[in-house]
Design an enzyme around this catalytic site. Structure first.
Site, PDB file in Angstrom:
ATOM      1  NE  ARG A 123      -4.276  -1.300   0.802  1.00 49.06           N
ATOM      2  CZ  ARG A 123      -5.533  -1.358   1.189  1.00 49.06           C
ATOM      3  NH1 ARG A 123      -5.864  -1.098   2.413  1.00 49.06           N
ATOM      4  NH2 ARG A 123      -6.475  -1.639   0.324  1.00 49.06           N
ATOM      5  CD  GLN A 128      -2.844   6.007  -3.447  1.00 49.30           C
ATOM      6  OE1 GLN A 128      -1.972   6.798  -3.801  1.00 49.30           O
ATOM      7  NE2 GLN A 128      -3.682   6.262  -2.474  1.00 49.30           N
ATOM      8  CG  ASP A 131      -5.066  -0.943  -3.629  1.00 47.34           C
ATOM      9  OD1 ASP A 131      -5.475  -2.129  -3.571  1.00 47.34           O
ATOM     10  OD2 ASP A 131      -4.990  -0.218  -2.633  1.00 47.34           O
ATOM     11  CB  SER A 134      -8.255   0.751  -3.156  1.00 50.73           C
ATOM     12  OG  SER A 134      -7.425   0.726  -2.033  1.00 50.73           O
ATOM     13  CE1 TYR A 230      -5.421  -3.480   4.546  1.00 49.88           C
ATOM     14  CE2 TYR A 230      -3.043  -3.728   4.469  1.00 49.88           C
ATOM     15  CZ  TYR A 230      -4.277  -3.741   3.841  1.00 49.88           C
ATOM     16  OH  TYR A 230      -4.354  -4.034   2.500  1.00 49.88           O
TER      17      TYR A 230
HETATM   18  P1  NAD Z   1      -9.629  -3.484   5.483  1.00 51.89           P
HETATM   19  O1  NAD Z   1     -10.585  -3.902   4.414  1.00 51.89           O
HETATM   20  O2  NAD Z   1      -8.552  -4.395   5.883  1.00 51.89           O
HETATM   21  O3  NAD Z   1     -10.486  -3.163   6.791  1.00 51.89           O
HETATM   22  C1  NAD Z   1     -11.610  -2.310   6.773  1.00 51.89           C
HETATM   23  C2  NAD Z   1     -11.607  -1.445   8.005  1.00 51.89           C
HETATM   24  O4  NAD Z   1     -11.931  -2.213   9.163  1.00 51.89           O
HETATM   25  C3  NAD Z   1     -10.272  -0.769   8.306  1.00 51.89           C
HETATM   26  O5  NAD Z   1     -10.447   0.629   8.252  1.00 51.89           O
HETATM   27  C4  NAD Z   1      -9.941  -1.267   9.718  1.00 51.89           C
HETATM   28  O6  NAD Z   1      -9.296  -0.269  10.495  1.00 51.89           O
HETATM   29  C5  NAD Z   1     -11.324  -1.573  10.248  1.00 51.89           C
HETATM   30  N1  NAD Z   1     -11.383  -2.418  11.457  1.00 51.89           N
HETATM   31  C6  NAD Z   1     -10.641  -3.485  11.806  1.00 51.89           C
HETATM   32  N2  NAD Z   1     -11.054  -3.982  12.997  1.00 51.89           N
HETATM   33  C7  NAD Z   1     -12.110  -3.219  13.382  1.00 51.89           C
HETATM   34  C8  NAD Z   1     -12.984  -3.229  14.521  1.00 51.89           C
HETATM   35  N3  NAD Z   1     -12.885  -4.130  15.482  1.00 51.89           N
HETATM   36  N4  NAD Z   1     -13.935  -2.286  14.591  1.00 51.89           N
HETATM   37  C9  NAD Z   1     -14.076  -1.356  13.620  1.00 51.89           C
HETATM   38  N5  NAD Z   1     -13.310  -1.296  12.533  1.00 51.89           N
HETATM   39  C10 NAD Z   1     -12.327  -2.206  12.415  1.00 51.89           C
HETATM   40  O7  NAD Z   1      -8.975  -2.071   5.160  1.00 51.89           O
HETATM   41  P2  NAD Z   1      -8.998  -1.174   3.865  1.00 51.89           P
HETATM   42  O8  NAD Z   1     -10.333  -0.569   3.702  1.00 51.89           O
HETATM   43  O9  NAD Z   1      -8.487  -1.952   2.715  1.00 51.89           O
HETATM   44  O10 NAD Z   1      -7.918  -0.029   4.193  1.00 51.89           O
HETATM   45  C11 NAD Z   1      -7.451   0.294   5.458  1.00 51.89           C
HETATM   46  C12 NAD Z   1      -6.615   1.568   5.408  1.00 51.89           C
HETATM   47  O11 NAD Z   1      -5.609   1.538   4.388  1.00 51.89           O
HETATM   48  C13 NAD Z   1      -7.422   2.803   5.125  1.00 51.89           C
HETATM   49  O12 NAD Z   1      -6.917   3.823   5.943  1.00 51.89           O
HETATM   50  C14 NAD Z   1      -7.110   3.154   3.714  1.00 51.89           C
HETATM   51  O13 NAD Z   1      -7.260   4.532   3.438  1.00 51.89           O
HETATM   52  C15 NAD Z   1      -5.664   2.741   3.641  1.00 51.89           C
HETATM   53  N6  NAD Z   1      -5.279   2.508   2.233  1.00 51.89           N
HETATM   54  C16 NAD Z   1      -4.084   2.989   1.794  1.00 51.89           C
HETATM   55  C17 NAD Z   1      -3.709   2.805   0.473  1.00 51.89           C
HETATM   56  C18 NAD Z   1      -2.391   3.337  -0.047  1.00 51.89           C
HETATM   57  O14 NAD Z   1      -1.732   4.035   0.652  1.00 51.89           O
HETATM   58  N7  NAD Z   1      -2.027   3.021  -1.268  1.00 51.89           N
HETATM   59  C19 NAD Z   1      -4.529   2.089  -0.380  1.00 51.89           C
HETATM   60  C20 NAD Z   1      -5.740   1.579   0.111  1.00 51.89           C
HETATM   61  C21 NAD Z   1      -6.102   1.793   1.439  1.00 51.89           C
END
Ligand code: NAD
Length: 371
Positions: A123, A128, A131, A134, A230
């Site tokens: 990530r 990006q 991805d 995403s 994450y």
């Molecule tokens: P994911 O699908 O793994 O998880 C979804 C969400 O569930 C996450 O936000 C996580 O914090 C949350 N979660 C985990 N346990 C939980 C709990 N007990 N209660 C409530 N929420 C809980 O994650 P995702 O959506 O793929 O992405 C997570 C992070 O990564 C985000 O901040 C996103 O912006 C970031 N991201 C960065 C990039 C990059 O930099 N290239 C790309 C994609 C996502």
């Protein structure tokens, strides 16, 4: 101009996975890729997503059957990991989902293939554009609210009519990652009163910037931001405390979209039987974590379970229901990846030692031997 004989041949497969309508590469990206590679597409590969064979031919691809696609390709593209690997040439690079699936890892390595497992993408800013997690989570978050709105027997927006008023519905997204934030944005557009919650403190600002209220379960919540963006894994006690703290807020909601996940782990249990019993009859839960165990104690993947008047929809593969745009975004990610992988100078080998590609190859033993 590239020498055609030295160009890599990219093969695009039709999907065999039940219910999968997406295609890994759409005609617009075929057109761009033909500058770097020869593209062969399995007959009707794009049909389920609304991209006919004629559009691929017009974009510069050759249409053929599966066997010919696989046997001529040095790079094979598929949304889901293919299971008929015996027809693949050893050494072929397979680009697909399945990067967290040990069975897939075993099968590709037994056949002597290399697998770019798309879930293993780092990530980073550089990666990006590639991805797929995403892009597909964005569609899932949108689709979850549409599905939830259909399943509710109340309206989401406030209405004032000559026959009387309708109050706006209350919605919460549990898990405010990519899917949860898109669910929040979609529910806001539809006029619901929207809330969001995540264990990562960084999510607060993102939820609030969409005009939703971030729910703070107070002492029960220790911020769980892991260094990789994450959430960190939570203990059973932490999860139980969180459930108790969230319950009073959940009891006031009509639509709950859950998407809480910890990569490589079972989804955290946010709504157990005790919390379910406190929810108002008529509440609809869309559980986007259904495939990794679910965020509720009653989630069944692909099923709708009703308990005490609460509907729990264990959504699986929502992006496939919106296959045209889901494929377009998936394909844009894959095209960016291939442009990174294939050198413009076609006499050079594929860039397998690049850090992004090496991460996608993951625990692939073929790479370890070669390195
Ligand atoms: P994911 O699908 O793994 O998880 C979804 C969400 O569930 C996450 O936000 C996580 O914090 C949350 N979660 C985990 N346990 C939980 C709990 N007990 N209660 C409530 N929420 C809980 O994650 P995702 O959506 O793929 O992405 C997570 C992070 O990564 C985000 O901040 C996103 O912006 C970031 N991201 C960065 C990039 C990059 O930099 N290239 C790309 C994609 C996502």
């Amino acid at each position: 101009m590239a020498n055609d004989e030295l160009r890599p041949n990219v093969g695009v497969l039709a999907e065999h996975f039940s219910g999968e309508r997406r295609v890994a590469l759409v005609p617009a990206d075929v057109r761009r890729l033909t500058k770097l590679a020869t593209v062969t597409v399995e007959r009707r590969a794009g049909a389920g997503a609304g991209y006919p064979d004629e559009a691929y031919i017009e974009a510069g691809a050759t249409i053929t059957d599966r066997l010919a696609t696989v046997s001529s390709a040095s790079v094979v593209l598929s949304v889901r990991a293919p299971s008929d690997l015996s027809s693949f040439q050893p050494g072929t690079l397979v680009v697909s989902l399945g990067g967290r699936d040990e069975e897939v890892a075993r099968a590709v390595s037994a056949r002597g293939l290399k697998h770019l497992g798309l879930e293993r993408l780092p990530r980073t800013t550089r990666a990006q554009a590639m991805d797929v997690l995403s892009s597909q989570a964005t569609i899932a978050g949108y689709a979850a609210v549409i599905e939830g709105a259909r399943a509710l027997d109340v309206l989401l927006p406030m209405l004032t009519t000559a026959a009387g008023g309708v109050k706006p519905a209350k919605m919460i997204a549990l898990g405010a990652g990519v899917a949860g934030l898109q669910a929040i944005a979609t529910a806001r557009r539809l006029g619901a009163v929207v809330h969001g919650f995540d264990v990562r403190e960084a999510a607060r600002e993102q939820v609030e910037s969409l005009g939703a209220r971030f729910v703070s379960p107070g002492e029960a919540l220790k911020a769980q931001d892991a260094a990789n963006g994450y959430a960190a894994d939570q203990s059973a006690d932490e999860q139980a405390a969180l459930r108790r703290a969230l319950a009073p807020t959940l009891a006031q909601m009509q639509l709950i979209v859950t998407s809480a996940q910890i990569p490589g782990r079972a989804a955290p249990l946010l709504i157990d039987d005790e919390v379910l019993a406190r929810l108002a009859p008529g509440t609809v839960i869309i559980d986007l974590a259904a495939e990794t165990g679910g965020n509720t104690s009653r989630t069944e993947p692909g099923e709708t379970v009703t308990t005490g008047g609460v509907k729990i929809i264990g959504s699986v593969n929502l992006p496939s229901q919106m296959a045209a745009d889901a494929s377009r975004l998936f394909s844009g990610n894959v095209r960016a990846l291939l442009e990174h992988l294939i050198p413009e100078e076609t006499s050079l080998p594929l860039r397998l030692d690049d850090p992004i590609i090496a991460a996608l190859l993951g625990a692939d033993p073929t790479l370890r031997t070669a390195a």
